[in-house]
Design a protein around this motif. Structure first.
Motif, PDB file in Angstrom:
ATOM      1  N   LYS A  73       0.831  -1.208   0.000  1.00 41.30           N
ATOM      2  CA  LYS A  73       0.000   0.000   0.000  1.00 41.30           C
ATOM      3  C   LYS A  73       0.862   1.253   0.000  1.00 41.30           C
ATOM      4  O   LYS A  73       0.582   2.199  -0.735  1.00 41.30           O
ATOM      5  CB  LYS A  73      -0.943   0.009   1.191  1.00 41.30           C
ATOM      6  CG  LYS A  73      -1.835   1.252   1.229  1.00 41.30           C
ATOM      7  CD  LYS A  73      -2.867   1.171   2.302  1.00 41.30           C
ATOM      8  CE  LYS A  73      -3.732   2.404   2.447  1.00 41.30           C
ATOM      9  NZ  LYS A  73      -3.901   3.268   1.327  1.00 41.30           N
ATOM     10  N   GLU A  74       1.928   1.261   0.793  1.00 43.92           N
ATOM     11  CA  GLU A  74       2.807   2.439   0.846  1.00 43.92           C
ATOM     12  C   GLU A  74       3.444   2.706  -0.515  1.00 43.92           C
ATOM     13  O   GLU A  74       3.450   3.839  -0.992  1.00 43.92           O
ATOM     14  CB  GLU A  74       3.887   2.238   1.904  1.00 43.92           C
ATOM     15  CG  GLU A  74       4.801   3.433   2.044  1.00 43.92           C
ATOM     16  CD  GLU A  74       5.873   3.220   3.108  1.00 43.92           C
ATOM     17  OE1 GLU A  74       6.907   3.895   3.011  1.00 43.92           O
ATOM     18  OE2 GLU A  74       5.669   2.400   4.019  1.00 43.92           O
ATOM     19  N   VAL A  75       3.964   1.663  -1.146  1.00 41.69           N
ATOM     20  CA  VAL A  75       4.589   1.825  -2.459  1.00 41.69           C
ATOM     21  C   VAL A  75       3.547   2.245  -3.484  1.00 41.69           C
ATOM     22  O   VAL A  75       3.758   3.159  -4.285  1.00 41.69           O
ATOM     23  CB  VAL A  75       5.306   0.521  -2.896  1.00 41.69           C
ATOM     24  CG1 VAL A  75       5.756   0.599  -4.341  1.00 41.69           C
ATOM     25  CG2 VAL A  75       6.487   0.239  -1.984  1.00 41.69           C
ATOM     26  N   TYR A  76       2.382   1.601  -3.455  1.00 45.16           N
ATOM     27  CA  TYR A  76       1.299   1.905  -4.390  1.00 45.16           C
ATOM     28  C   TYR A  76       0.866   3.361  -4.259  1.00 45.16           C
ATOM     29  O   TYR A  76       0.739   4.084  -5.237  1.00 45.16           O
ATOM     30  CB  TYR A  76       0.122   0.972  -4.123  1.00 45.16           C
ATOM     31  CG  TYR A  76      -1.020   1.088  -5.104  1.00 45.16           C
ATOM     32  CD1 TYR A  76      -1.054   0.301  -6.244  1.00 45.16           C
ATOM     33  CD2 TYR A  76      -2.062   1.979  -4.889  1.00 45.16           C
ATOM     34  CE1 TYR A  76      -2.098   0.392  -7.143  1.00 45.16           C
ATOM     35  CE2 TYR A  76      -3.115   2.082  -5.781  1.00 45.16           C
ATOM     36  CZ  TYR A  76      -3.133   1.292  -6.907  1.00 45.16           C
ATOM     37  OH  TYR A  76      -4.160   1.389  -7.797  1.00 45.16           O
ATOM     38  N   ASP A  77       0.618   3.789  -3.015  1.00 44.56           N
ATOM     39  CA  ASP A  77       0.131   5.154  -2.775  1.00 44.56           C
ATOM     40  C   ASP A  77       1.155   6.210  -3.151  1.00 44.56           C
ATOM     41  O   ASP A  77       0.789   7.341  -3.462  1.00 44.56           O
ATOM     42  CB  ASP A  77      -0.276   5.329  -1.309  1.00 44.56           C
ATOM     43  CG  ASP A  77      -1.566   4.597  -0.968  1.00 44.56           C
ATOM     44  OD1 ASP A  77      -2.273   4.160  -1.897  1.00 44.56           O
ATOM     45  OD2 ASP A  77      -1.856   4.466   0.229  1.00 44.56           O
ATOM     46  N   ILE A  81       2.317   5.701 -11.181  1.00 41.46           N
ATOM     47  CA  ILE A  81       1.797   4.542 -11.914  1.00 41.46           C
ATOM     48  C   ILE A  81       2.281   3.294 -11.187  1.00 41.46           C
ATOM     49  O   ILE A  81       3.264   3.327 -10.461  1.00 41.46           O
ATOM     50  CB  ILE A  81       2.240   4.510 -13.401  1.00 41.46           C
ATOM     51  CG1 ILE A  81       3.766   4.438 -13.511  1.00 41.46           C
ATOM     52  CG2 ILE A  81       1.693   5.693 -14.163  1.00 41.46           C
ATOM     53  CD1 ILE A  81       4.255   4.198 -14.922  1.00 41.46           C
ATOM     54  N   PHE A  82       1.571   2.206 -11.387  1.00 40.13           N
ATOM     55  CA  PHE A  82       1.948   0.948 -10.728  1.00 40.13           C
ATOM     56  C   PHE A  82       1.643  -0.171 -11.717  1.00 40.13           C
ATOM     57  O   PHE A  82       0.514  -0.620 -11.835  1.00 40.13           O
ATOM     58  CB  PHE A  82       1.152   0.763  -9.436  1.00 40.13           C
ATOM     59  CG  PHE A  82       1.739  -0.261  -8.514  1.00 40.13           C
ATOM     60  CD1 PHE A  82       2.635   0.104  -7.527  1.00 40.13           C
ATOM     61  CD2 PHE A  82       1.409  -1.601  -8.649  1.00 40.13           C
ATOM     62  CE1 PHE A  82       3.183  -0.849  -6.677  1.00 40.13           C
ATOM     63  CE2 PHE A  82       1.948  -2.557  -7.809  1.00 40.13           C
ATOM     64  CZ  PHE A  82       2.842  -2.171  -6.820  1.00 40.13           C
ATOM     65  N   ASN A  90       0.832  -5.504 -20.028  1.00 41.69           N
ATOM     66  CA  ASN A  90       1.097  -4.732 -18.819  1.00 41.69           C
ATOM     67  C   ASN A  90      -0.205  -4.118 -18.325  1.00 41.69           C
ATOM     68  O   ASN A  90      -1.016  -3.659 -19.118  1.00 41.69           O
ATOM     69  CB  ASN A  90       2.103  -3.612 -19.082  1.00 41.69           C
ATOM     70  CG  ASN A  90       3.499  -4.137 -19.302  1.00 41.69           C
ATOM     71  OD1 ASN A  90       3.814  -5.241 -18.888  1.00 41.69           O
ATOM     72  ND2 ASN A  90       4.326  -3.353 -19.955  1.00 41.69           N
ATOM     73  N   ILE A  91      -0.403  -4.114 -17.031  1.00 44.85           N
ATOM     74  CA  ILE A  91      -1.602  -3.530 -16.444  1.00 44.85           C
ATOM     75  C   ILE A  91      -1.166  -2.441 -15.473  1.00 44.85           C
ATOM     76  O   ILE A  91      -0.363  -2.688 -14.566  1.00 44.85           O
ATOM     77  CB  ILE A  91      -2.418  -4.594 -15.683  1.00 44.85           C
ATOM     78  CG1 ILE A  91      -2.881  -5.697 -16.636  1.00 44.85           C
ATOM     79  CG2 ILE A  91      -3.615  -3.954 -14.980  1.00 44.85           C
ATOM     80  CD1 ILE A  91      -3.477  -6.897 -15.931  1.00 44.85           C
ATOM     81  N   GLU A  96      -6.441   1.374 -13.558  1.00 46.36           N
ATOM     82  CA  GLU A  96      -7.580   0.458 -13.497  1.00 46.36           C
ATOM     83  C   GLU A  96      -8.404   0.618 -12.228  1.00 46.36           C
ATOM     84  O   GLU A  96      -9.620   0.559 -12.258  1.00 46.36           O
ATOM     85  CB  GLU A  96      -7.095  -0.998 -13.588  1.00 46.36           C
ATOM     86  CG  GLU A  96      -6.538  -1.392 -14.927  1.00 46.36           C
ATOM     87  CD  GLU A  96      -7.604  -1.525 -15.999  1.00 46.36           C
ATOM     88  OE1 GLU A  96      -8.715  -2.010 -15.703  1.00 46.36           O
ATOM     89  OE2 GLU A  96      -7.321  -1.111 -17.140  1.00 46.36           O
ATOM     90  N   TYR A  97      -7.739   0.778 -11.081  1.00 46.91           N
ATOM     91  CA  TYR A  97      -8.442   0.707  -9.802  1.00 46.91           C
ATOM     92  C   TYR A  97      -8.400   1.978  -8.966  1.00 46.91           C
ATOM     93  O   TYR A  97      -9.135   2.093  -7.993  1.00 46.91           O
ATOM     94  CB  TYR A  97      -7.887  -0.454  -8.960  1.00 46.91           C
ATOM     95  CG  TYR A  97      -8.087  -1.780  -9.633  1.00 46.91           C
ATOM     96  CD1 TYR A  97      -9.341  -2.385  -9.654  1.00 46.91           C
ATOM     97  CD2 TYR A  97      -7.033  -2.416 -10.274  1.00 46.91           C
ATOM     98  CE1 TYR A  97      -9.526  -3.592 -10.293  1.00 46.91           C
ATOM     99  CE2 TYR A  97      -7.219  -3.633 -10.922  1.00 46.91           C
ATOM    100  CZ  TYR A  97      -8.468  -4.210 -10.924  1.00 46.91           C
ATOM    101  OH  TYR A  97      -8.656  -5.407 -11.555  1.00 46.91           O
ATOM    102  N   GLY A  98      -7.511   2.907  -9.289  1.00 42.25           N
ATOM    103  CA  GLY A  98      -7.442   4.144  -8.517  1.00 42.25           C
ATOM    104  C   GLY A  98      -6.854   3.925  -7.141  1.00 42.25           C
ATOM    105  O   GLY A  98      -5.769   3.383  -6.993  1.00 42.25           O
TER     106      GLY A  98
END
Length: 108
Positions: A73-77, A81-82, A90-91, A96-98
Motif C-alpha cells: 500500500k505504501e509503495v502503491y500510494d 503509476i503501478f 502490462n496492467i 484500473e483501480y485508482g
C-alpha cells in the motif's frame, strides 16, 4: 516451532529485538497474534521471545502477510503509476483501480 526474535512493546507497535536492551518492567506482545510474550534469555538456547501461554495457536505468516500488505500500500500510494506484468499485457493498477483500499484486522 517458530522462534521469535522480535516482539511489540505491549500496547504499541514499537518493535524490539530480543538482544536489544530489554526492560523487565515492560510487557511484550506477539506481532502476529497479539498474545503476551516473554523474553527468554538463558544460557542454553538461542535468545528468543515465547508466548506466555503455551496453548496459543499463532501463525507467523499472518504477521508477514499484514506487513506485506502495508508495504504494498505504501509503495502503491506513493507511485504515480503501478504496472504489473502477469502476462504479455502490462496492467497499470493505478489507472484500473485508482485508490488502494486496505483492511487490516487487529485481534482483540
Amino acid at each position: 516451532m517458530v522462534r521469535w526474535n522480535k516482539a511489540y512493546i505491549k500496547g504499541t507497535h514499537q518493535i524490539v529485538g530480543i538482544d536489544d536492551g530489554l526492560s523487565e518492567k515492560l510487557e511484550y506482545e506477539c506481532m502476529a497474534c497479539g498474545s503476551a510474550m516473554i523474553a527468554k534469555r538463558g544460557t542454553k538456547r538461542i535468545h528468543h521471545f515465547a508466548h506466555k501461554e503455551k496453548t496459543v495457536k499463532c501463525d507467523p505468516e499472518s504477521y508477514y502477510h499484514k506487513k506485506g500488505k502495508e508495504i504494498f500500500k505504501e509503495v502503491y500510494d506513493n507511485s504515480s503509476i503501478f504496472i504489473i506484468s502477469p502476462s504479455s499485457n502490462n496492467i497499470d493498477l493505478k489507472k484500473e483501480y485508482g485508490e488502494c483500499k486496505m483492511e487490516i484486522r487487529e485481534k482483540g
